[in-house]
Every structure is written in C-alpha cells, then in structure tokens.
Design a protein around this motif. Structure first.
Motif, PDB file in Angstrom:
ATOM      1  N   LEU A   1     -11.641  31.982 -35.034  1.00 10.32           N
ATOM      2  CA  LEU A   1     -11.414  32.194 -33.607  1.00 10.32           C
ATOM      3  C   LEU A   1     -12.228  33.367 -33.078  1.00 10.32           C
ATOM      4  O   LEU A   1     -12.687  33.335 -31.933  1.00 10.32           O
ATOM      5  N   VAL A   2     -12.408  34.390 -33.883  1.00  6.84           N
ATOM      6  CA  VAL A   2     -13.258  35.510 -33.468  1.00  6.84           C
ATOM      7  C   VAL A   2     -14.675  35.014 -33.205  1.00  6.84           C
ATOM      8  O   VAL A   2     -15.309  35.388 -32.204  1.00  6.84           O
ATOM      9  N   PHE A   3     -15.177  34.165 -34.093  1.00 12.22           N
ATOM     10  CA  PHE A   3     -16.520  33.607 -33.912  1.00 12.22           C
ATOM     11  C   PHE A   3     -16.592  32.779 -32.639  1.00 12.22           C
ATOM     12  O   PHE A   3     -17.511  32.945 -31.819  1.00 12.22           O
ATOM     13  N   ILE A   4     -15.621  31.884 -32.440  1.00 12.17           N
ATOM     14  CA  ILE A   4     -15.617  31.021 -31.251  1.00 12.17           C
ATOM     15  C   ILE A   4     -15.516  31.857 -29.982  1.00 12.17           C
ATOM     16  O   ILE A   4     -16.271  31.659 -29.023  1.00 12.17           O
ATOM     17  N   ASN A   5     -14.576  32.804 -29.963  1.00 15.65           N
ATOM     18  CA  ASN A   5     -14.381  33.620 -28.765  1.00 15.65           C
ATOM     19  C   ASN A   5     -15.603  34.474 -28.446  1.00 15.65           C
ATOM     20  O   ASN A   5     -15.957  34.662 -27.272  1.00 15.65           O
ATOM     21  N   SER A   6     -16.242  34.993 -29.486  1.00 16.24           N
ATOM     22  CA  SER A   6     -17.397  35.868 -29.279  1.00 16.24           C
ATOM     23  C   SER A   6     -18.524  35.147 -28.555  1.00 16.24           C
ATOM     24  O   SER A   6     -19.116  35.685 -27.608  1.00 16.24           O
ATOM     25  N   PHE A   7     -18.823  33.931 -28.984  1.00 16.86           N
ATOM     26  CA  PHE A   7     -19.925  33.211 -28.357  1.00 16.86           C
ATOM     27  C   PHE A   7     -19.466  32.465 -27.102  1.00 16.86           C
ATOM     28  O   PHE A   7     -20.285  32.138 -26.242  1.00 16.86           O
ATOM     29  N   PHE A   8     -18.167  32.240 -26.978  1.00 20.14           N
ATOM     30  CA  PHE A   8     -17.613  31.686 -25.740  1.00 20.14           C
ATOM     31  C   PHE A   8     -17.782  32.701 -24.612  1.00 20.14           C
ATOM     32  O   PHE A   8     -18.238  32.369 -23.511  1.00 20.14           O
ATOM     33  N   VAL A   9     -17.418  33.958 -24.874  1.00 25.43           N
ATOM     34  CA  VAL A   9     -17.559  34.982 -23.838  1.00 25.43           C
ATOM     35  C   VAL A   9     -19.027  35.212 -23.519  1.00 25.43           C
ATOM     36  O   VAL A   9     -19.397  35.496 -22.371  1.00 25.43           O
ATOM     37  N   THR A  10     -19.904  35.060 -24.509  1.00 25.20           N
ATOM     38  CA  THR A  10     -21.345  35.175 -24.253  1.00 25.20           C
ATOM     39  C   THR A  10     -21.814  34.066 -23.321  1.00 25.20           C
ATOM     40  O   THR A  10     -22.609  34.299 -22.400  1.00 25.20           O
ATOM     41  N   ARG A  11     -21.301  32.862 -23.529  1.00 27.36           N
ATOM     42  CA  ARG A  11     -21.660  31.750 -22.644  1.00 27.36           C
ATOM     43  C   ARG A  11     -21.160  31.993 -21.224  1.00 27.36           C
ATOM     44  O   ARG A  11     -21.865  31.702 -20.243  1.00 27.36           O
ATOM     45  N   VAL A  12     -19.954  32.529 -21.107  1.00 27.42           N
ATOM     46  CA  VAL A  12     -19.419  32.861 -19.782  1.00 27.42           C
ATOM     47  C   VAL A  12     -20.321  33.869 -19.080  1.00 27.42           C
ATOM     48  O   VAL A  12     -20.608  33.753 -17.885  1.00 27.42           O
ATOM     49  N   VAL A  13     -20.785  34.862 -19.825  1.00 27.23           N
ATOM     50  CA  VAL A  13     -21.677  35.884 -19.258  1.00 27.23           C
ATOM     51  C   VAL A  13     -22.983  35.261 -18.791  1.00 27.23           C
ATOM     52  O   VAL A  13     -23.441  35.490 -17.666  1.00 27.23           O
ATOM     53  N   ILE A  14     -23.592  34.441 -19.636  1.00 24.06           N
ATOM     54  CA  ILE A  14     -24.887  33.851 -19.302  1.00 24.06           C
ATOM     55  C   ILE A  14     -24.773  32.922 -18.096  1.00 24.06           C
ATOM     56  O   ILE A  14     -25.655  32.879 -17.233  1.00 24.06           O
ATOM     57  N   ARG A  15     -23.650  32.185 -18.010  1.00 22.63           N
ATOM     58  CA  ARG A  15     -23.482  31.234 -16.909  1.00 22.63           C
ATOM     59  C   ARG A  15     -23.078  31.881 -15.595  1.00 22.63           C
ATOM     60  O   ARG A  15     -23.406  31.382 -14.521  1.00 22.63           O
ATOM     61  N   ASN A  16     -22.345  32.983 -15.659  1.00 19.41           N
ATOM     62  CA  ASN A  16     -21.743  33.522 -14.443  1.00 19.41           C
ATOM     63  C   ASN A  16     -22.187  34.931 -14.076  1.00 19.41           C
ATOM     64  O   ASN A  16     -22.296  35.244 -12.903  1.00 19.41           O
ATOM     65  N   VAL A  17     -22.408  35.784 -15.062  1.00 14.40           N
ATOM     66  CA  VAL A  17     -22.818  37.153 -14.769  1.00 14.40           C
ATOM     67  C   VAL A  17     -24.333  37.208 -14.885  1.00 14.40           C
ATOM     68  O   VAL A  17     -24.887  37.847 -15.770  1.00 14.40           O
TER      69      VAL A  17
ATOM     70  N   LEU B   1      -5.584  36.057 -30.709  1.00 17.56           N
ATOM     71  CA  LEU B   1      -6.925  35.472 -30.691  1.00 17.56           C
ATOM     72  C   LEU B   1      -6.904  34.087 -30.053  1.00 17.56           C
ATOM     73  O   LEU B   1      -7.824  33.720 -29.312  1.00 17.56           O
ATOM     74  N   LEU B   2      -5.851  33.321 -30.326  1.00 19.82           N
ATOM     75  CA  LEU B   2      -5.695  32.012 -29.691  1.00 19.82           C
ATOM     76  C   LEU B   2      -5.494  32.173 -28.189  1.00 19.82           C
ATOM     77  O   LEU B   2      -6.050  31.414 -27.390  1.00 19.82           O
ATOM     78  N   VAL B   3      -4.729  33.191 -27.793  1.00 21.34           N
ATOM     79  CA  VAL B   3      -4.524  33.473 -26.371  1.00 21.34           C
ATOM     80  C   VAL B   3      -5.850  33.848 -25.717  1.00 21.34           C
ATOM     81  O   VAL B   3      -6.151  33.407 -24.594  1.00 21.34           O
ATOM     82  N   ALA B   4      -6.667  34.644 -26.397  1.00 18.04           N
ATOM     83  CA  ALA B   4      -7.970  35.014 -25.849  1.00 18.04           C
ATOM     84  C   ALA B   4      -8.826  33.781 -25.599  1.00 18.04           C
ATOM     85  O   ALA B   4      -9.515  33.682 -24.574  1.00 18.04           O
ATOM     86  N   PHE B   5      -8.790  32.815 -26.526  1.00 14.67           N
ATOM     87  CA  PHE B   5      -9.534  31.575 -26.334  1.00 14.67           C
ATOM     88  C   PHE B   5      -9.037  30.821 -25.107  1.00 14.67           C
ATOM     89  O   PHE B   5      -9.831  30.346 -24.286  1.00 14.67           O
ATOM     90  N   LEU B   6      -7.715  30.701 -24.976  1.00 19.56           N
ATOM     91  CA  LEU B   6      -7.146  29.999 -23.819  1.00 19.56           C
ATOM     92  C   LEU B   6      -7.532  30.677 -22.516  1.00 19.56           C
ATOM     93  O   LEU B   6      -7.855  30.007 -21.518  1.00 19.56           O
ATOM     94  N   LEU B   7      -7.523  31.999 -22.500  1.00 21.39           N
ATOM     95  CA  LEU B   7      -7.881  32.732 -21.287  1.00 21.39           C
ATOM     96  C   LEU B   7      -9.341  32.487 -20.919  1.00 21.39           C
ATOM     97  O   LEU B   7      -9.678  32.371 -19.733  1.00 21.39           O
ATOM     98  N   LEU B   8     -10.217  32.406 -21.908  1.00 25.13           N
ATOM     99  CA  LEU B   8     -11.625  32.138 -21.626  1.00 25.13           C
ATOM    100  C   LEU B   8     -11.799  30.756 -21.001  1.00 25.13           C
ATOM    101  O   LEU B   8     -12.615  30.576 -20.090  1.00 25.13           O
ATOM    102  N   VAL B   9     -11.019  29.785 -21.481  1.00 25.66           N
ATOM    103  CA  VAL B   9     -11.060  28.446 -20.883  1.00 25.66           C
ATOM    104  C   VAL B   9     -10.618  28.523 -19.429  1.00 25.66           C
ATOM    105  O   VAL B   9     -11.251  27.943 -18.524  1.00 25.66           O
ATOM    106  N   ALA B  10      -9.524  29.244 -19.165  1.00 24.59           N
ATOM    107  CA  ALA B  10      -9.020  29.382 -17.799  1.00 24.59           C
ATOM    108  C   ALA B  10     -10.003  30.125 -16.903  1.00 24.59           C
ATOM    109  O   ALA B  10     -10.192  29.763 -15.733  1.00 24.59           O
ATOM    110  N   LEU B  11     -10.657  31.142 -17.442  1.00 27.18           N
ATOM    111  CA  LEU B  11     -11.603  31.920 -16.638  1.00 27.18           C
ATOM    112  C   LEU B  11     -12.789  31.072 -16.193  1.00 27.18           C
ATOM    113  O   LEU B  11     -13.265  31.204 -15.061  1.00 27.18           O
TER     114      LEU B  11
END
Length: 344
Positions: A77-93, A123-133
């Motif tokens: 989950l750390v791996f998934i969340n780390s690159f998930f947040v990177t994708r959010v940054v690249i797409r939105n910030v 960590l699971l909550v962090a993943f869910l929050l990234l989906v919601a964001l």
C-alpha cells in the motif's frame, strides 16, 4: 553540470524507492531489539487506535494474527499510495515540474520515520482518500450537477471512517472541496452527507443484525475517538529523529514561502488544488495535536499533503547546496533510524 539529488528519472526514483522501502519494511520484518521512540511505538496496546466499528476490529485481528502478511500488505500500500499521490500531482498540480519526488516524500513521511505491521488500516484509508480526492478535483470541470460524484466522495470518506475512526473527522474536507471547486448547490451538499452516512449506518445495522446494539456502534466510535492514546515522550526521540522532523518542518516552511511568493503565476485550478492540500494538512495537524486518539498511525495520511507541498520548494529551482543537503539529510536520517538498532 551541477549535482541535483532532487530531480531523478522514473527509473532512478523506482530504484531509490525500492531500496528505501526494503530498509524500512525489512527492519520491521526482522524486528531487531528496539529502543526509544521505536520501542514505544511498538507497544501496540498503547498506541494502536481503537477500531470503533467491527470492520476495523476484524482487520486489526487478522493483521495481528499474521504480522508478516500485515507487513507485506502495508508495504504494498505504501508503494501504491506513493505513486498514486505522484499521479495526482502530475495531473492536477501542474505548476510543479513533472517530478517523481512526491513518491519519495510520501515514503519518507509514512514509513521512514515510523512504521508498523499494524499500519495497514491508516494506509488503506490513505488510498481511499486519494481516490476521493481525484473525484473532488475532477468535479471542478463538471458543468452539470455533481451530486452523484459527491455522494461517491461522501461514501468513500465514510468508508475510511469505519475502517479507521479518526478519519471520520476528515469529513470536514468534503465541504472544503465543495466550496473550493463547486458553486453552491444544496443537492450536492446533501448527496455528500448522505454518502458519508451510508457506511456508518450499515456498520451499525450489521451489528444489529448480529444481535448487537444498533446505537452501541456510535458509542464505540465515540469511545474510539475520545479514549486517550499515548504518544511517545519527546525524551525518547533520538537526535536523528529530531533532525528528520526539523528537515520536514524547514522544507514545509520554505515550500509555503515559495508557493505564496509565486501564487500570481499559477493557473486557477492548480492553485485551488494546492490550497485544498493546505487545508488537508491543517485538519490533520489539528487532529494529531488535539484528538485524544491521536497516534503515529496518522502519519500515512498526513504524508499525502506533505508529499504535495514539500516538492514545491524544489520546483524550478537550480540545484544548490541547501536543497541537496536538506533532501539528502532527510533521507539519511530515516535510513539511520531503521538500521541503527541492528548495530547497537
């Protein structure tokens, strides 16, 4: 050519990420004799937040029964969340360069300072929050009514809360998103609230079907939020841990100064997204400081806004001694924190 540790290709980022993750979670797997902050953090009876609802209890029971599986799933989950947040940054910030630094920052904050096989729930909550964001940020471009999207957002936030009780307080981020990204429409607000209540209601309903007390679930949630959990004493912090905290604090301040100094040059949506992450950081800090159930297990969630905010300082900045030194020192401290117990 000037040395620049802060800008790396995807391949090098993956290499550094895997190396650091092996150190962090390998140390947790081997579990050497620990002392100080890490030892205090592994007194799960003192620091692990109460589940509040049966779903959280079931997850904790399963993970504690098979710690090795907990480490494997948490590191994944750390791996998934780390690159998930990177994708959010690249797409939105988009005012940031195309950088993969958010993945490393997320790893350092979520696992480099403190990690545990019981970190699976946050960590699971962090993943869910990234989906919601992602849904919240996409809603900025919705022309028609977005009540369906915000019902989904509310449901995800509610699900996060029934997995990890302190996440219920993050419901305040839903109206923040509605105010920042949408024009006011009462139907969207009602849909978001309804979506948030659904997981909580069905958690209580499931308890009632099993012969329990329907209202008892809400009492358990209240107890989970208000029962004090002891954070490790500051006397237990090593010099490396204080240095890591100092680096994060300094980089956060420098990033905020950089952001507001350049705010006029940013496009509207990226500016709004960044402001949202500042709100998220503020809410999480308030929870960490004032909530009786606060614990180090909030770090995987707090790592989300920090992974977005901190890279701002390095954006469009020529490499220099200060930037390289702070980045290297932050990584070096986390490595020492995890490896030092093997040599003591």
């Amino acid at each position: 050519m000037s040395l620049d540790l802060t800008r790396q290709s995807l391949l090098k980022t993956l290499l550094y990420f895997v190396l650091l993750a092996v150190i962090f979670w390998g140390a947790e797997l081997l579990h050497p004799v620990r002392s100080g902050l890490v030892a205090a953090g592994h007194d799960t009876r003192a620091v692990t937040p109460m589940a509040g609802v049966p779903l959280g209890s079931l997850i904790d029971h399963w993970i504690s029964f098979v710690p090795g599986v907990g480490i494997l799933l948490s590191s994944l989950l750390v791996f998934i969340n780390s690159f998930f947040v990177t994708r959010v940054v690249i797409r939105n910030v988009i005012f940031l360069e195309r950088t993969y630094m958010p993945a490393i920052i997320y790893l350092l904050v979520s696992s480099g300072y403190y990690n545990s096989y019981m970190s699976f729930r946050p960590l699971l909550v962090a993943f869910l929050l990234l989906v919601a964001l992602e849904i919240i940020f996409r809603s900025y471009n919705y022309k028609p009514l977005a009540s369906g999207a915000y019902m989904t957002v509310g449901f995800i936030f509610g699900l996060a809360g029934v997995i990890y009780a302190p996440a219920l307080l993050l419901v305040v981020l839903i109206p923040v998103g509605l105010v920042i990204f949408r024009l006011f429409d009462l139907r969207e607000w009602v849909a978001a609230l309804g979506g948030w209540l659904i997981p909580v209601f069905f958690s209580a309903y499931g308890v009632w079907l099993a012969g329990g007390d329907f209202l008892g679930t809400f009492e358990n949630i209240r107890t989970a939020l208000l029962t004090p959990r002891t954070l490790p004493s500051v006397k237990l912090f090593s010099s490396f841990e204080w240095t890591f905290i100092g680096c994060v604090a300094i980089l956060f301040i420098l990033s905020m100064i950089t952001f507001f100094g350049r705010s006029r040059s940013y496009k509207l949506k990226p500016f709004k997204v960044y402001i949202y992450f500042i709100w998220m950081w503020a809410v999480l800090v308030l929870i960490l400081v004032f909530l009786p159930a606060r614990s180090l297990y909030l770090l995987p969630i707090l790592a989300i806004p920090l992974a977005v905010i901190i890279p701002t300082y390095f954006n469009n900045r020529k490499p220099n001694f200060v930037s390289n030194f702070l980045y290297a020192l932050m990584m070096g401290c986390t490595v020492v924190i995890h490896l030092l117990p093997f040599f003591l």
